[in-house]
Enzyme design. Structure first.
Site, PDB file in Angstrom:
ATOM      1  N   LYS A  52       0.838  -1.200   0.000  1.00  7.23           N
ATOM      2  CA  LYS A  52       0.000   0.000   0.000  1.00  7.23           C
ATOM      3  C   LYS A  52       0.879   1.258   0.000  1.00  7.23           C
ATOM      4  O   LYS A  52       0.612   2.219  -0.721  1.00  7.23           O
ATOM      5  CB  LYS A  52      -0.944  -0.011   1.214  1.00  7.23           C
ATOM      6  CG  LYS A  52      -2.057  -1.047   1.066  1.00  7.23           C
ATOM      7  CD  LYS A  52      -2.858  -1.309   2.348  1.00  7.23           C
ATOM      8  CE  LYS A  52      -3.861  -2.447   2.102  1.00  7.23           C
ATOM      9  NZ  LYS A  52      -4.662  -2.813   3.271  1.00  7.23           N
ATOM     10  N   GLN A  96      -4.729  -1.510   9.578  1.00  5.29           N
ATOM     11  CA  GLN A  96      -4.707  -2.839   8.956  1.00  5.29           C
ATOM     12  C   GLN A  96      -5.339  -3.878   9.884  1.00  5.29           C
ATOM     13  O   GLN A  96      -5.012  -3.961  11.067  1.00  5.29           O
ATOM     14  CB  GLN A  96      -3.252  -3.211   8.610  1.00  5.29           C
ATOM     15  CG  GLN A  96      -3.093  -4.498   7.838  1.00  5.29           C
ATOM     16  CD  GLN A  96      -3.696  -4.464   6.430  1.00  5.29           C
ATOM     17  OE1 GLN A  96      -3.757  -3.418   5.787  1.00  5.29           O
ATOM     18  NE2 GLN A  96      -4.148  -5.606   5.956  1.00  5.29           N
ATOM     19  N   ASP A 119     -11.270   2.885   4.205  1.00  5.03           N
ATOM     20  CA  ASP A 119     -11.650   1.470   4.115  1.00  5.03           C
ATOM     21  C   ASP A 119     -13.169   1.312   4.040  1.00  5.03           C
ATOM     22  O   ASP A 119     -13.656   0.232   3.713  1.00  5.03           O
ATOM     23  CB  ASP A 119     -11.187   0.726   5.379  1.00  5.03           C
ATOM     24  CG  ASP A 119      -9.823   0.082   5.229  1.00  5.03           C
ATOM     25  OD1 ASP A 119      -9.539  -0.419   4.134  1.00  5.03           O
ATOM     26  OD2 ASP A 119      -9.069   0.080   6.225  1.00  5.03           O
TER      27      ASP A 119
HETATM   28  N1  GUN Z   1      -7.259  -6.698   6.068  1.00  6.00           N
HETATM   29  C1  GUN Z   1      -7.587  -7.400   4.953  1.00  6.00           C
HETATM   30  N2  GUN Z   1      -8.112  -6.583   4.016  1.00  6.00           N
HETATM   31  C2  GUN Z   1      -8.113  -5.341   4.547  1.00  6.00           C
HETATM   32  C3  GUN Z   1      -8.516  -4.073   4.045  1.00  6.00           C
HETATM   33  O1  GUN Z   1      -9.024  -3.924   2.921  1.00  6.00           O
HETATM   34  N3  GUN Z   1      -8.332  -3.028   4.905  1.00  6.00           N
HETATM   35  C4  GUN Z   1      -7.815  -3.179   6.159  1.00  6.00           C
HETATM   36  N4  GUN Z   1      -7.698  -2.098   6.922  1.00  6.00           N
HETATM   37  N5  GUN Z   1      -7.426  -4.346   6.646  1.00  6.00           N
HETATM   38  C5  GUN Z   1      -7.569  -5.405   5.836  1.00  6.00           C
END
Ligand code: GUN
Length: 290
Positions: A52, A96, A119
């Site tokens: 990311k 995350q 998100d």
């Molecule tokens: N863990 C797995 N997929 C995601 C996501 O799209 N965002 C976040 N914050 N954590 C994740």
């Protein structure tokens, strides 16, 4: 043989579009900023967070990474999120998931300013998605919809089966397919005759977290199969929730793992960060996400 849906290539196209928009914003003196918070040392989460960050840099988006130990107390995490909520340079906040044991994911998500919730996990954004009046869409389901759109795979009137009912993928995926006029069924571990239900799908989305769970006998000939899984097979090799080789002989289109849904998730995160920067600077958003 199914057509391979190349998520890597589609995401590269989208990232290039985003990079152009970021340049336009920069000319107005605005640099979109994302804060990524990682708690603990889960290797998969570390990989995702690094990807990311790299994607932000390539698109010209400013990013800050906060790597906290798994011993972090809930209040410390609240304090950090609150600081980021008020930080002007930061337009998007991503914590995350999953968080280490002992940390309450729901209350951390609720601490994030909904306008910075790139998100779309905050209950107010989830509610907006439910009624179809949203600011941001959760990245993985949004990425899948964008993939279908760019591959010209129509959803309206199709039987869509989503296997998995997580808050991150399964539930919002079902909602977006429904908004696109699909007829949607959500399956889970208690579903009876799962294979029969899957075999009715024109569009089958697998998000179960079990390697090669969807076998060829569960797929209708000509179906479009979307694999959200990131699993390891019996030899430790990366694979998805779909048994790729046999299923690709039955389906008409299929996403690979890797280079399928994963890169689309990241492209949507960049897009949400750009949208957040525009909203917070009262700049009209030209693009509707879904
Ligand atoms: N863990 C797995 N997929 C995601 C996501 O799209 N965002 C976040 N914050 N954590 C994740």
């Amino acid at each position: 043989m199914a057509k391979l849906i190349n998520g890597q290539a589609i995401s590269a196209e989208i990232k290039a579009e985003i990079a152009l928009e970021v340049q336009e914003l920069k000319q107005k003196g605005i640099i979109p900023g994302l804060a990524v918070v990682l708690v603990g040392s889960d290797p998969a989460s570390q990989t995702y967070v690094n990807l990311k960050e790299k994607a932000c840099a390539a698109a010209g988006i400013y990013s800050e990474k906060y790597a906290l130990p798994s011993t972090t107390h809930q209040d410390e995490l609240f304090d950090l999120v609150n600081r980021l909520n008020h930080k002007k340079e930061i337009h998007g906040i991503l914590v995350q998931m999953p968080l280490p044991d002992g940390l309450d994911e729901e209350s951390v998500i609720e601490t994030i300013d909904p306008w910075k919730d790139v998100d779309a996990f905050h209950p107010s954004n989830v509610g907006r998605i439910m009624i179809g009046n949203y600011r941001f869409l959760p990245c993985t389901p949004a990425g899948i919809m964008e993939m279908l759109r760019r591959e010209k795979i129509a959803v309206a009137g199709k039987n869509c089966v989503v296997v998995g009912r997580s808050n991150i993928v399964g539930k919002p995926m079902a909602m977006l397919l429904m908004h696109a006029n699909g007829t949607v069924t959500v399956c889970h571990s208690k579903t009876k005759d799962l294979a029969d239900v899957c075999r009715r799908a024109d569009i089958l989305v697998a998000s179960v977290g079990r390697p090669k769970f969807i076998t060829a006998d569960m797929v209708k000939p000509g179906a479009c199969v979307i694999d959200v899984g990131m699993d390891r097979d019996e030899n430790g090799k990366l694979c998805g929730d779909v048994d790729f080789e046999p299923v690709s002989k039955v389906a008409s289109a299929i996403t690979p793992v890797p280079r399928g849904v994963g890169p689309m998730t990241i492209a949507m995160l960049l897009r949400n960060t750009l949208t957040a920067a525009k909203i917070q600077n009262a700049i009209p958003n030209r693009k509707k996400v879904c």
